[in-house]
Motif scaffolding. Structure first.
Motif, PDB file in Angstrom:
ATOM      1  N   VAL A  91     -34.187  -9.722  -8.134  1.00 41.18           N
ATOM      2  CA  VAL A  91     -35.137 -11.409  -8.444  1.00 41.18           C
ATOM      3  C   VAL A  91     -35.256 -11.609  -7.033  1.00 41.18           C
ATOM      4  O   VAL A  91     -36.887 -12.630  -6.852  1.00 41.18           O
ATOM      5  CB  VAL A  91     -33.819 -12.191  -9.096  1.00 41.18           C
ATOM      6  CG1 VAL A  91     -32.771 -13.302  -8.008  1.00 41.18           C
ATOM      7  CG2 VAL A  91     -34.837 -13.626  -9.510  1.00 41.18           C
ATOM      8  N   ASN A  94     -39.029 -10.257  -7.087  1.00 36.52           N
ATOM      9  CA  ASN A  94     -39.514 -10.393  -8.010  1.00 36.52           C
ATOM     10  C   ASN A  94     -39.969  -9.158  -8.806  1.00 36.52           C
ATOM     11  O   ASN A  94     -40.339  -8.537  -9.705  1.00 36.52           O
ATOM     12  CB  ASN A  94     -41.011 -10.937  -8.228  1.00 36.52           C
ATOM     13  CG  ASN A  94     -41.283 -11.717  -9.830  1.00 36.52           C
ATOM     14  OD1 ASN A  94     -40.619 -11.874 -10.434  1.00 36.52           O
ATOM     15  ND2 ASN A  94     -43.129 -11.482  -9.771  1.00 36.52           N
ATOM     16  N   ASP A  99     -38.082 -10.550 -16.839  1.00 32.88           N
ATOM     17  CA  ASP A  99     -40.119 -10.774 -16.164  1.00 32.88           C
ATOM     18  C   ASP A  99     -40.875  -9.238 -15.623  1.00 32.88           C
ATOM     19  O   ASP A  99     -41.010  -9.357 -15.269  1.00 32.88           O
ATOM     20  CB  ASP A  99     -39.930 -11.500 -15.084  1.00 32.88           C
ATOM     21  CG  ASP A  99     -39.629 -12.801 -14.521  1.00 32.88           C
ATOM     22  OD1 ASP A  99     -40.193 -13.125 -15.868  1.00 32.88           O
ATOM     23  OD2 ASP A  99     -38.959 -13.794 -14.200  1.00 32.88           O
ATOM     24  N   ILE A 122     -46.277 -15.845 -14.054  1.00 35.48           N
ATOM     25  CA  ILE A 122     -45.541 -15.083 -13.928  1.00 35.48           C
ATOM     26  C   ILE A 122     -45.375 -14.061 -12.238  1.00 35.48           C
ATOM     27  O   ILE A 122     -44.905 -13.946 -11.819  1.00 35.48           O
ATOM     28  CB  ILE A 122     -44.605 -13.787 -14.517  1.00 35.48           C
ATOM     29  CG1 ILE A 122     -44.813 -14.217 -15.589  1.00 35.48           C
ATOM     30  CG2 ILE A 122     -43.285 -13.314 -14.536  1.00 35.48           C
ATOM     31  CD1 ILE A 122     -44.801 -13.379 -17.265  1.00 35.48           C
ATOM     32  N   GLY A 125     -44.707 -16.303  -8.951  1.00 38.12           N
ATOM     33  CA  GLY A 125     -42.993 -16.393  -9.559  1.00 38.12           C
ATOM     34  C   GLY A 125     -42.818 -18.510  -9.395  1.00 38.12           C
ATOM     35  O   GLY A 125     -42.146 -18.375  -9.241  1.00 38.12           O
ATOM     36  N   ARG A 128     -40.832 -18.202 -15.489  1.00 37.61           N
ATOM     37  CA  ARG A 128     -40.035 -17.111 -15.553  1.00 37.61           C
ATOM     38  C   ARG A 128     -40.625 -16.741 -17.165  1.00 37.61           C
ATOM     39  O   ARG A 128     -41.375 -17.199 -17.946  1.00 37.61           O
ATOM     40  CB  ARG A 128     -39.108 -17.200 -15.451  1.00 37.61           C
ATOM     41  CG  ARG A 128     -38.458 -17.257 -13.706  1.00 37.61           C
ATOM     42  CD  ARG A 128     -37.182 -17.200 -13.556  1.00 37.61           C
ATOM     43  NE  ARG A 128     -36.390 -16.469 -12.416  1.00 37.61           N
ATOM     44  CZ  ARG A 128     -35.992 -18.093 -11.567  1.00 37.61           C
ATOM     45  NH1 ARG A 128     -35.417 -18.970 -12.678  1.00 37.61           N
ATOM     46  NH2 ARG A 128     -35.258 -17.894 -10.731  1.00 37.61           N
ATOM     47  N   SER A 129     -39.946 -15.369 -17.617  1.00 38.72           N
ATOM     48  CA  SER A 129     -40.330 -15.237 -19.315  1.00 38.72           C
ATOM     49  C   SER A 129     -39.652 -14.616 -19.628  1.00 38.72           C
ATOM     50  O   SER A 129     -38.271 -14.060 -19.162  1.00 38.72           O
ATOM     51  CB  SER A 129     -41.487 -14.027 -19.129  1.00 38.72           C
ATOM     52  OG  SER A 129     -41.381 -12.512 -18.318  1.00 38.72           O
ATOM     53  N   GLY A 170     -32.711 -14.724 -20.348  1.00 33.02           N
ATOM     54  CA  GLY A 170     -33.367 -15.625 -19.572  1.00 33.02           C
ATOM     55  C   GLY A 170     -34.057 -16.815 -20.568  1.00 33.02           C
ATOM     56  O   GLY A 170     -35.186 -17.266 -19.652  1.00 33.02           O
ATOM     57  N   ASP A 173     -34.417 -20.344 -19.151  1.00 36.02           N
ATOM     58  CA  ASP A 173     -35.720 -20.906 -18.385  1.00 36.02           C
ATOM     59  C   ASP A 173     -36.918 -20.299 -17.732  1.00 36.02           C
ATOM     60  O   ASP A 173     -37.797 -20.593 -17.506  1.00 36.02           O
ATOM     61  CB  ASP A 173     -34.764 -19.985 -16.944  1.00 36.02           C
ATOM     62  CG  ASP A 173     -33.956 -20.560 -16.509  1.00 36.02           C
ATOM     63  OD1 ASP A 173     -33.319 -22.552 -16.896  1.00 36.02           O
ATOM     64  OD2 ASP A 173     -33.243 -20.307 -15.445  1.00 36.02           O
ATOM     65  N   ALA A 174     -37.312 -19.355 -19.342  1.00 35.67           N
ATOM     66  CA  ALA A 174     -38.521 -18.649 -19.670  1.00 35.67           C
ATOM     67  C   ALA A 174     -39.503 -19.911 -19.995  1.00 35.67           C
ATOM     68  O   ALA A 174     -39.421 -21.186 -20.502  1.00 35.67           O
ATOM     69  CB  ALA A 174     -38.168 -18.148 -20.537  1.00 35.67           C
ATOM     70  N   HIS A 217     -30.631 -15.524 -14.508  1.00 34.27           N
ATOM     71  CA  HIS A 217     -31.301 -16.974 -14.759  1.00 34.27           C
ATOM     72  C   HIS A 217     -31.634 -17.179 -16.098  1.00 34.27           C
ATOM     73  O   HIS A 217     -32.706 -16.657 -16.914  1.00 34.27           O
ATOM     74  CB  HIS A 217     -31.978 -17.063 -14.057  1.00 34.27           C
ATOM     75  CG  HIS A 217     -32.332 -16.890 -12.519  1.00 34.27           C
ATOM     76  ND1 HIS A 217     -31.712 -16.239 -11.722  1.00 34.27           N
ATOM     77  CD2 HIS A 217     -31.327 -18.297 -11.845  1.00 34.27           C
ATOM     78  CE1 HIS A 217     -31.298 -16.107  -9.828  1.00 34.27           C
ATOM     79  NE2 HIS A 217     -30.603 -17.124 -10.287  1.00 34.27           N
TER      80      HIS A 217
END
Length: 403
Positions: A91, A94, A99, A122, A125, A128-129, A170, A173-174, A217
């Motif tokens: 992470v 990236n 992601d 994305i 940074g 997020r996805s 994710g 948080d996406a 995350h």
């Protein structure tokens, strides 16, 4: 097949290894930098990401015009394994799921406008996805033909989404989502991939599903869709091309999991070796006991087999092929090797391994999902058997150069 690394790839691998050693492992060792879900906390992550960007170690998997270094799958295999020597490594660069796979599929299939809107944030940074495909029973899991979430075209050309997804990594948080939904009952062209933003109405996160292990995350979430409207321009790859999108995304994504898991398996060996070298019992070091040597030697062999399987599949992908059977073989072997590595690491460390004094127990809990995510072991073995039945002795043929 020559898996000799080019000087450029070796330079990146060595620089990543040095970065992990000097920058990430000290942060991992400080439990105060962890979040409540046993992942790296946001402040520590932001600081490390800034350093990785400054060092030119950001998004190595993408093309230079997208913001990456264009290493190819073989180069990624070497570098991703080094990244995941730390549980927090991918992470930071990236290069972590989901992601990682989302960026690669958007790079491959997105229009210029989609890349500007959905991919670039994305890559930078900024967001997020998530990839929303898996559904509760009786919907689709490993078999996408069972997907029941529906997209119905509206008079204005937009699509209205209804249905349910779960275990979407994710999602909490996406900001950017890729959604697979059914647009017709055609067995081959009945699925379509859509792009949407978390602020669009008509959907919700029902719950963050508690899991056995540490969490990525944004967790693993259950989503409900009740009238989400998606514009025609936010169809990814074209109407009816959802199966192609899943193929383009999931094959390489399964393999990048394996690349990272090899790094974690190696870390388990490292911790076990270090302890065995200094721990004595009944006047003998653990490292001098034949039983321990057999465990570590066998594990080293399994990791090397995994490396070769991953490199073979990566090479196939770099040749422009789907590498379905090669990816399936790597997925089954490496997932089981990771689970075995964590188990052996804990066994050699004894009570220390079962405690939180090392990351072995973290890896052990994480490793159990490896045999399930992106297709359970049994699914991949079924895929391999289908290839065996259709190819016969050709299943074992070597690639040959043209005359």
């Amino acid at each position: 097949m020559d898996f000799t690394l080019s000087p450029r790839i070796e330079e990146f691998r060595a620089r990543i290894a040095a970065f992990v050693e000097s920058e990430i492992l000290p942060v991992e060792a400080d439990r105060g930098t962890w979040d409540e879900h046993e992942n790296i906390g946001p402040e520590a992550l932001a600081a490390l990401r800034a350093k990785a960007k400054a060092a030119g170690l950001w998004c190595l998997q993408l093309k230079p015009e997208t913001g990456g270094q264009g290493l190819g799958k073989v180069g990624m295999a070497a570098c991703y394994t080094e990244m995941n020597r730390s549980i927090f490594g991918p992470v930071v660069f990236n290069s972590a799921a989901p992601d990682d796979g989302n960026m690669m599929v958007l790079e491959a299939l997105g229009t210029p406008e989609q890349k500007a809107r959905w991919l670039e944030p994305i890559v930078s940074g900024a967001v997020r996805s998530a990839f929303a495909m898996t559904e509760p029973h009786p919907g689709g899991g490993s078999d996408p033909s069972m997907i029941r979430t529906r997209a119905e075209r509206q008079p204005d050309g937009s699509w209205r989404i209804t249905g349910r997804k779960w275990y979407i990594t994710g999602a909490e948080d996406a900001a950017h989502f890729i959604l697979i939904a059914r647009t017709s009952d055609d067995p081959r062209y009945g699925l379509t991939a859509f792009l949407f933003h978390r602020d669009q109405p008509g959907w919700e996160i029902v719950r963050r599903i508690p899991i056995m292990g540490p969490e990525e995350h944004g967790g693993h979430c259950e989503l409900a869709f009740d009238g989400l409207q998606i514009a025609p321009d936010d169809v990814l790859g074209g109407e009816g091309k959802g199966l192609k999108v899943t193929q383009v995304r999931l094959g390489p994504a399964r393999l990048t999991h394996c690349m990272r898991w090899l790094g974690l398996a190696g870390r388990c060996v490292e911790i076990a070796q270090e302890y065995a070298a200094k721990r004595e019992g009944f006047g003998v070091r653990l490292a001098d006991r034949e039983s321990v040597q057999l465990m570590l030697g066998g594990l080293a062999m399994d990791i090397e087999i995994g490396r070769l399987l991953v490199m073979r599949a990566a090479w196939e992908l770099d040749q422009g092929r789907f590498a379905r059977k090669e990816v399936s073989m790597a997925k089954v072997h490496v997932a089981n090797t990771l689970h075995r590595a964590a188990d052996i690491g804990i066994q050699i460390n004894g009570a220390r391994g079962y405690s939180k004094d090392t990351v072995l127990e973290w890896i052990y809990r994480y490793a159990r999902q490896a045999r399930l995510v992106d297709g359970a072991d049994e699914v991949h073995r079924m895929v391999l058997n289908r290839h065996l039945e259709s190819e016969g002795r050709g299943f074992f043929a070597w690639p040959t150069a043209e005359a």
